[in-house]
Design a protein around this motif. Structure first.
Motif, mmCIF file in Angstrom:
data_model
loop_
_atom_site.group_PDB
_atom_site.id
_atom_site.type_symbol
_atom_site.label_atom_id
_atom_site.label_comp_id
_atom_site.label_asym_id
_atom_site.label_seq_id
_atom_site.Cartn_x
_atom_site.Cartn_y
_atom_site.Cartn_z
ATOM 1 N N TRP A 38 -25.549 -6.606 -7.616
ATOM 2 C CA TRP A 38 -26.394 -6.380 -6.449
ATOM 3 C C TRP A 38 -26.093 -5.017 -5.853
ATOM 4 O O TRP A 38 -26.969 -4.229 -5.541
ATOM 5 C CB TRP A 38 -26.146 -7.514 -5.452
ATOM 6 C CG TRP A 38 -26.782 -7.347 -4.118
ATOM 7 C CD1 TRP A 38 -28.081 -6.987 -3.882
ATOM 8 C CD2 TRP A 38 -26.178 -7.531 -2.843
ATOM 9 N NE1 TRP A 38 -28.311 -6.945 -2.533
ATOM 10 C CE2 TRP A 38 -27.160 -7.286 -1.865
ATOM 11 C CE3 TRP A 38 -24.894 -7.924 -2.432
ATOM 12 C CZ2 TRP A 38 -26.901 -7.379 -0.503
ATOM 13 C CZ3 TRP A 38 -24.637 -8.030 -1.078
ATOM 14 C CH2 TRP A 38 -25.638 -7.751 -0.127
ATOM 15 N N ILE A 39 -24.797 -4.725 -5.723
ATOM 16 C CA ILE A 39 -24.346 -3.421 -5.252
ATOM 17 C C ILE A 39 -23.330 -2.905 -6.259
ATOM 18 O O ILE A 39 -22.452 -3.635 -6.699
ATOM 19 C CB ILE A 39 -23.697 -3.526 -3.858
ATOM 20 C CG1 ILE A 39 -24.721 -3.973 -2.818
ATOM 21 C CG2 ILE A 39 -23.057 -2.205 -3.454
ATOM 22 C CD1 ILE A 39 -24.121 -4.239 -1.457
ATOM 23 N N ASP A 40 -23.445 -1.637 -6.646
ATOM 24 C CA ASP A 40 -22.486 -0.993 -7.534
ATOM 25 C C ASP A 40 -22.140 0.340 -6.896
ATOM 26 O O ASP A 40 -22.963 1.258 -6.882
ATOM 27 C CB ASP A 40 -23.072 -0.805 -8.937
ATOM 28 C CG ASP A 40 -22.015 -0.409 -9.967
ATOM 29 O OD1 ASP A 40 -20.999 0.185 -9.574
ATOM 30 O OD2 ASP A 40 -22.210 -0.693 -11.162
ATOM 31 N N LEU B 263 -24.553 -5.366 -17.479
ATOM 32 C CA LEU B 263 -24.134 -5.448 -16.088
ATOM 33 C C LEU B 263 -24.013 -4.080 -15.427
ATOM 34 O O LEU B 263 -23.856 -3.996 -14.205
ATOM 35 C CB LEU B 263 -22.799 -6.189 -15.990
ATOM 36 C CG LEU B 263 -22.787 -7.620 -16.545
ATOM 37 C CD1 LEU B 263 -21.393 -8.226 -16.422
ATOM 38 C CD2 LEU B 263 -23.809 -8.478 -15.830
ATOM 39 N N THR B 264 -24.029 -3.013 -16.201
ATOM 40 C CA THR B 264 -24.112 -1.656 -15.659
ATOM 41 C C THR B 264 -25.304 -0.973 -16.301
ATOM 42 O O THR B 264 -25.812 -1.413 -17.335
ATOM 43 C CB THR B 264 -22.814 -0.857 -15.923
ATOM 44 O OG1 THR B 264 -22.521 -0.876 -17.333
ATOM 45 C CG2 THR B 264 -21.644 -1.463 -15.168
ATOM 46 N N ASP B 265 -25.750 0.116 -15.688
ATOM 47 C CA ASP B 265 -27.041 0.695 -16.086
ATOM 48 C C ASP B 265 -26.947 1.807 -17.115
ATOM 49 O O ASP B 265 -27.957 2.413 -17.473
ATOM 50 C CB ASP B 265 -27.789 1.198 -14.854
ATOM 51 C CG ASP B 265 -27.033 2.293 -14.099
ATOM 52 O OD1 ASP B 265 -26.027 2.808 -14.636
ATOM 53 O OD2 ASP B 265 -27.444 2.629 -12.972
ATOM 54 N N GLY B 266 -25.766 2.112 -17.618
ATOM 55 C CA GLY B 266 -25.639 3.142 -18.642
ATOM 56 C C GLY B 266 -25.648 4.555 -18.113
ATOM 57 O O GLY B 266 -25.709 5.512 -18.897
ATOM 58 N N SER B 267 -25.556 4.730 -16.792
ATOM 59 C CA SER B 267 -25.579 6.080 -16.226
ATOM 60 C C SER B 267 -24.249 6.803 -16.415
ATOM 61 O O SER B 267 -24.165 8.009 -16.179
ATOM 62 C CB SER B 267 -25.939 6.024 -14.738
ATOM 63 O OG SER B 267 -25.032 5.208 -14.025
ATOM 64 N N TYR B 268 -23.203 6.068 -16.811
ATOM 65 C CA TYR B 268 -21.908 6.678 -17.112
ATOM 66 C C TYR B 268 -21.657 6.606 -18.614
ATOM 67 O O TYR B 268 -21.912 5.590 -19.249
ATOM 68 C CB TYR B 268 -20.780 5.970 -16.357
ATOM 69 C CG TYR B 268 -20.829 6.212 -14.869
ATOM 70 C CD1 TYR B 268 -20.175 7.311 -14.315
ATOM 71 C CD2 TYR B 268 -21.547 5.371 -14.033
ATOM 72 C CE1 TYR B 268 -20.225 7.555 -12.953
ATOM 73 C CE2 TYR B 268 -21.609 5.609 -12.667
ATOM 74 C CZ TYR B 268 -20.946 6.701 -12.132
ATOM 75 O OH TYR B 268 -21.009 6.948 -10.784
ATOM 76 N N ARG B 269 -21.138 7.706 -19.142
ATOM 77 C CA ARG B 269 -20.867 7.770 -20.581
ATOM 78 C C ARG B 269 -19.734 6.810 -20.971
ATOM 79 O O ARG B 269 -19.742 6.245 -22.059
ATOM 80 C CB ARG B 269 -20.481 9.204 -20.958
ATOM 81 C CG ARG B 269 -20.366 9.462 -22.457
ATOM 82 C CD ARG B 269 -21.713 9.535 -23.101
ATOM 83 N NE ARG B 269 -21.662 10.025 -24.461
ATOM 84 C CZ ARG B 269 -22.748 10.330 -25.167
ATOM 85 N NH1 ARG B 269 -23.950 10.192 -24.626
ATOM 86 N NH2 ARG B 269 -22.642 10.767 -26.402
ATOM 87 N N PHE B 270 -18.785 6.636 -20.049
ATOM 88 C CA PHE B 270 -17.612 5.818 -20.342
ATOM 89 C C PHE B 270 -17.355 4.835 -19.207
ATOM 90 O O PHE B 270 -17.464 5.190 -18.029
ATOM 91 C CB PHE B 270 -16.365 6.700 -20.537
ATOM 92 C CG PHE B 270 -16.523 7.743 -21.595
ATOM 93 C CD1 PHE B 270 -16.319 7.430 -22.930
ATOM 94 C CD2 PHE B 270 -16.890 9.037 -21.270
ATOM 95 C CE1 PHE B 270 -16.473 8.392 -23.918
ATOM 96 C CE2 PHE B 270 -17.046 10.009 -22.257
ATOM 97 C CZ PHE B 270 -16.837 9.678 -23.580
ATOM 98 N N VAL B 271 -17.008 3.618 -19.569
ATOM 99 C CA VAL B 271 -16.622 2.597 -18.597
ATOM 100 C C VAL B 271 -15.439 1.820 -19.157
ATOM 101 O O VAL B 271 -15.234 1.757 -20.374
ATOM 102 C CB VAL B 271 -17.782 1.620 -18.292
ATOM 103 C CG1 VAL B 271 -18.908 2.321 -17.551
ATOM 104 C CG2 VAL B 271 -18.301 0.951 -19.567
#
Length: 669
Positions: free
Chosen positions: A229-231, A180-188
């Motif tokens: 759709w929007i993040d 559901l997220t694109d992996g552009s952040y190291r931590f979520v």
């Protein structure tokens, strides 16, 4: 009759078995329909975490027998390991992570079945981990943080918010897990989902930042099929820490709320998703949040109120954490009355009730129910019971000491306390300076049976919230920026010297002890010129001892770049590491020390301890090294806890010259 006896040699009914049995606290409260569920520690069962269910009639039960261990290793410290919802048949549907394999499981306790795996066995052992889940019944999925190792190194890892099918189709097929997220952040962090399941909010950040330094609060608006759709970023960014974000409130008027330290204190704010307006809910020079060491920490929660736009339960304070209710129309905080001085960041709501974990200097963490309208509070589970007369419990003195350059240092002082003994007239008691871990953390003045074990035997304890600790605003915690191994060492030494100068402590019998980052400070205090001659001995538990070996792939990914803010950027890191690391100045160690280490520690590996042992070998410094198989970062097994406490007591007895426990601790030069 009160007997006169040397400090340290007093008899006490507080045993090491009591210390072990009291280790840990309940955690990760959550609602499943109208039932309350949580996890509890089981030191006597190898340190596993049990999943507890409280039915509507108030009865409780453990729903999973050993060896099921409801715990995960995301970030190595772990976080919320379970979530639940009511299924189509009206019965609970649970998902949880099992510590042994780190897989996510589905469990329906009312069917009499066994847990069913939802995720596959990873190619790398325990290399596919899940944390802070929520059950999205609308989509037939569990939405969760997924930590996936892509190689053998600790930093070969990626993290995303993932959707795991509840039907078990991903148990043999990693491809069935959608991201559901694109992996552009190291931590979520895990998603906080809107009541209509059409959006969610979460926190994200990247190296080299830690979550108490700079984070973003983000909102993901979902399209048909549950795909983002929007993040977009809604708060935070460089120089601002968002400690938590929540979504909820009244039906049809769902709001987004977050804790930001943009004012210098973690205060609560609101955000309007429709026009992107924002504002502060309550401004005060208090902390309404804390450091995000554990994913799933919840310091505040929105409440549903038919006639009030925004109502909340909030944990807040300055140096301590109280629970208050907000949103009765006055926009004022209404404190929940009771004996508790600390509320853990583990809030949950069911209907009009708020549930939390609260403790005081006279009680451990109890599970408390609060009526969100009246504020009336009562203990409903894990009620504290006195195993001994409370007269043996230590009583904290909240002190503020003066450090170098006149800076304030906050500490809790616990003098020796035992109704049956007093020290000789001209004798001053020995003291141990306890250093908390983190170092971005905070020690609360609540009942700790390990601390009571020592104070009831005539050994005073002072817990120091040195510069860098949370609880006192961003400026206080940033005193440690690039000065780890200096400010912490100076502050602890300043407190120790002050206690000696005022006659509270015997200046010749002061020890220092700490674990993890506290182990670093304890060891550095033996080698730093700023604290030479202050301490007679040290207890160093699962420590960091060489900063050049605590970065990159020499530790876990979460803290692999932490040293850049604590010590300095890459261009000065090596030089400062050599200047401050105890292993490089072992020739300055002149007093006995005890080193305790878990052999499966991924945060502070045994190699750290072994470097110090090599450095002191043959120097004639008395020391002991005790290791524990099966222990990770921090000790959880009852046998380990018992051994560690007795070894520490035996060290003090030898160094401070009093009658100690029947325990063979050989200090070898």
């Amino acid at each position: 009759m009160v007997q006169q006896s040397p400090y340290g040699a007093w008899d006490s009914p507080i045993t090491v078995d009591m210390v072990a049995a009291s280790d840990g606290r309940p955690g990760f409260l959550g609602a499943v329909g109208t039932e309350l569920w949580w996890t509890e520690p089981r030191p006597e069962e190898g340190g596993r975490r049990a999943l507890i269910r409280r039915r509507e009639d108030g009865t409780t039960e453990s729903v999973l027998p050993p060896p099921w261990n409801v715990r995960n290793r995301v970030h190595e410290y772990g976080g919320t390991p379970w979530a639940g919802a009511i299924g189509e048949g009206g019965s609970p549907v649970l998902v949880f992570t099992n510590f042994a394999d780190q897989r996510l499981y589905r469990f329906e306790p009312d069917t009499g079945g066994e847990p069913v795996p939802l995720t596959p066995e990873p190619a790398i052992a325990s290399g596919l981990r899940f944390c802070e889940p929520t059950v999205a019944m609308r989509y037939g999925e569990a939405w969760t943080v997924m930590e996936e190792f892509t190689g053998e190194r600790p930093t070969d890892v990626r993290r995303v918010i993932a959707a795991v099918p509840l039907d078990g189709s991903a148990a043999e097929d990693r491809g069935a897990i959608r991201e559901l997220t694109d992996g552009s952040y190291r931590f979520v962090t895990g998603p906080k989902v809107s009541p209509d399941t059409e959006s969610f909010v979460y926190l994200a950040w990247n190296h080299p930042q830690m979550p108490w330094e700079a984070t973003e609060a983000r909102e993901a608006i979902l399209a048909r099929g549950g795909l983002p759709w929007i993040d977009r970023r809604i708060a935070g960014g460089p120089g601002v820490s968002i400690a938590a974000v929540e979504i909820g409130g009244n039906p049809g008027a769902c709001g987004i709320y977050y804790l930001s330290d943009e004012s210098g204190w973690w205060n609560p704010y609101w955000f309007d998703s429709y026009d992107s307006s924002r504002g502060v809910l309550h401004r005060a020079e208090e902390e309404f949040g804390g450091p995000l060491w554990t994913l799933g920490s919840r310091w505040f929660l929105p409440l549903s109120r038919p006639s009030v736009h925004s109502a909340f339960a909030m944990i807040h304070g300055r140096g301590e954490s109280r629970l208050s209710l907000y949103g009765d129309g006055s926009q004022e905080l209404r404190a929940v009355e009771g004996p508790w001085t600390d509320w853990a960041p583990s809030l949950c709501t069911i209907g009009d009730k708020v549930y939390g974990l609260a403790a005081s200097p006279a009680s451990g963490y109890e599970l408390v129910e609060v009526d969100s309208y009246t504020g009336e509070a009562r203990v409903i589970a894990n009620a504290h019971t006195d195993k001994v007369d409370p007269a043996y419990y230590p009583v904290p003195e909240h002190r503020t000491f003066e450090g170098p350059d006149g800076r304030e240092i906050h500490a809790h002082v616990y003098p020796p306390r035992n109704p049956g003994y007093e020290g000789p007239e001209r004798e001053r008691p020995p003291y141990a300076v306890w250093v908390h871990g983190g170092p971005t953390s905070h020690v609360r003045a609540v009942l700790d049976m390990e601390l009571a074990y020592f104070t009831s035997r005539g050994i005073g304890v002072v817990e120091v919230n040195y510069g860098g600790s949370t609880g006192y605003g961003r400026a206080y915690r940033e005193r440690l920026r690039e000065r780890w191994g200096e400010v912490d060492v100076e502050d602890c030494a300043a407190v120790a010297r002050a206690l000696a100068a005022e006659g509270t402590a015997d200046p010749a019998r002061i020890a220092i002890r700490g674990g993890s980052a506290g182990g670093w400070t304890a060891a550095a205090s033996l080698t730093s010129p700023e604290s030479q001659g202050v301490y007679a001995c040290a207890v160093i538990k699962y420590p960091i001892l060489d900063l050049s070996g605590w970065t990159g792939n020499d530790t876990h990914d979460f803290e692999s770049q932490y040293v850049h803010s604590l010590v300095g950027p890459p261009e000065v890191l090596e030089e400062r590491s050599v200047e401050r690391s105890p292993v490089h100045h072992a020739d300055r160690i002149e007093v006995p020390f005890l080193l305790l280490q878990g052999l499966e520690d991924e945060v502070c590996p045994p190699a750290q301890a072994e470097k110090l042992l090599q450095a002191v070998a043959g120097r004639g410094v008395p020391h002991a090294y005790r290791t524990y198989e099966g222990e990770q970062h921090g000790f959880r097994r009852d046998a380990t806890i018992v051994d560690a406490v007795l070894a520490e007591h035996a060290l003090y007895a030898q160094v401070f010259a009093f009658r100690g426990p029947d325990f063979d601790l050989e200090l070898r030069p």
